[in-house]
Design an enzyme around this catalytic site. Sequence first.
Site, PDB file in Angstrom:
ATOM      1  N   SER A 126     -26.811 -10.905  17.062  1.00  0.00           N
ATOM      2  CA  SER A 126     -26.882  -9.913  15.992  1.00  0.00           C
ATOM      3  C   SER A 126     -28.163  -9.096  16.059  1.00  0.00           C
ATOM      4  O   SER A 126     -29.226  -9.605  16.439  1.00  0.00           O
ATOM      5  CB  SER A 126     -26.820 -10.626  14.633  1.00  0.00           C
ATOM      6  OG  SER A 126     -27.139  -9.735  13.584  1.00  0.00           O
ATOM      7  N   GLU A 128     -29.797  -8.380  13.611  1.00  0.00           N
ATOM      8  CA  GLU A 128     -30.700  -8.962  12.617  1.00  0.00           C
ATOM      9  C   GLU A 128     -31.774  -9.836  13.274  1.00  0.00           C
ATOM     10  O   GLU A 128     -32.788 -10.152  12.645  1.00  0.00           O
ATOM     11  CB  GLU A 128     -29.921  -9.779  11.592  1.00  0.00           C
ATOM     12  CG  GLU A 128     -29.115  -8.937  10.608  1.00  0.00           C
ATOM     13  CD  GLU A 128     -29.975  -8.223   9.579  1.00  0.00           C
ATOM     14  OE1 GLU A 128     -31.092  -8.697   9.305  1.00  0.00           O
ATOM     15  OE2 GLU A 128     -29.528  -7.187   9.051  1.00  0.00           O
ATOM     16  N   TYR A 149     -30.286 -15.979   8.243  1.00  0.00           N
ATOM     17  CA  TYR A 149     -29.192 -15.584   9.126  1.00  0.00           C
ATOM     18  C   TYR A 149     -29.729 -15.115  10.479  1.00  0.00           C
ATOM     19  O   TYR A 149     -29.256 -15.540  11.541  1.00  0.00           O
ATOM     20  CB  TYR A 149     -28.377 -14.467   8.480  1.00  0.00           C
ATOM     21  CG  TYR A 149     -27.367 -13.830   9.405  1.00  0.00           C
ATOM     22  CD1 TYR A 149     -26.166 -14.465   9.704  1.00  0.00           C
ATOM     23  CD2 TYR A 149     -27.614 -12.595   9.995  1.00  0.00           C
ATOM     24  CE1 TYR A 149     -25.242 -13.887  10.558  1.00  0.00           C
ATOM     25  CE2 TYR A 149     -26.700 -12.005  10.845  1.00  0.00           C
ATOM     26  CZ  TYR A 149     -25.513 -12.658  11.128  1.00  0.00           C
ATOM     27  OH  TYR A 149     -24.609 -12.076  11.979  1.00  0.00           O
TER      28      TYR A 149
END
Length: 327
Positions: A126, A128, A149
């Site tokens: 990801s 992120e 996350y």
Amino acid sequence: MITGITGQDGSYLAELLLEKGYEVHGLIRRSSTFNTSRIDHIYEDRHEEHRRLTLHYGDLTDGSRLVTLLAATRPDEVYNLAAQSHVRVSFDEPEFTGTTTGLGATRLLEAIRLVGLDCRFYQASSSEMFGATRPPQNEDTPFYPRSPYGAAKLYAHWMTRNYREAYGMFAVNGILFNHESPRRGETFVTRKITRAIGRIRAGLDKDLYLGNLDSVRDWGYAKEYVEAMWLMLQRDEATDYVVATNTAYTVRQFLEFSFEHAGLDWHDFVKFDERYLRPTEVDALIGDASKAETALGWKARVHAPELARIMVEADLELAEREVRARG
């Protein structure tokens, strides 16, 4: 084998693989209610003799189940898309996020190793993971996650690389930047916006509550992004790729695109709610997908303005169906 087959990406990937003639197996969690709405249109009854889509109960927290399932199905390709994938929720459930999003990938990789399965493995990494690093971000950009996350995804990312280097597994990480669609979960900001527009136009809702409107994101179309996943596993060499549109838009701009398409002024309906702010914000994620374009021949075609139109039209239709169902 697709974990997370009932999610946005899993459903599009299952469609793509079935179109290419694959036999597809999907991992789903046992629930007292049906949670397969995204794949109902491609579901095949288990009693059909020549079905090409089979669903299996299982969970990334259960390593022994993964071993027995992989031993029984012996897939050529494994796509790990399952996760607790909501960034804001990960602050409320950090341990669960780590167990599923982080350790889940390790359990799956270890199951492949223990079974001795000769397959190709895709890990859904990801954007992120980049978190606070300055954009644009590519495969060589340092990671700096700003959420449980992002940290869990980073653990899974490095474990995938470790299994590739330690055991010679064909294991790749697809570092996907934000990708949306009409199948996006309704608590994610883009779908929350377009879903609210449909309900406001239909007279079912009056307001939309959001948090930070200044975050900058690189939004693409999930249906296109799953093609990049597949292409990664068709290469001769296993390596990692950023998948992105190389464009940047704020949440406020996505609001404008979406409400304008519906003929509405977002200022009349959007209200601020601090509960939707993250304890640590990620200001800007903008991907540089040059490697994917060069090596895979993949390039995003749908950007945020067109993506907003696709999603708004789908949610206007959905809201109309809701009104008709109410009589």
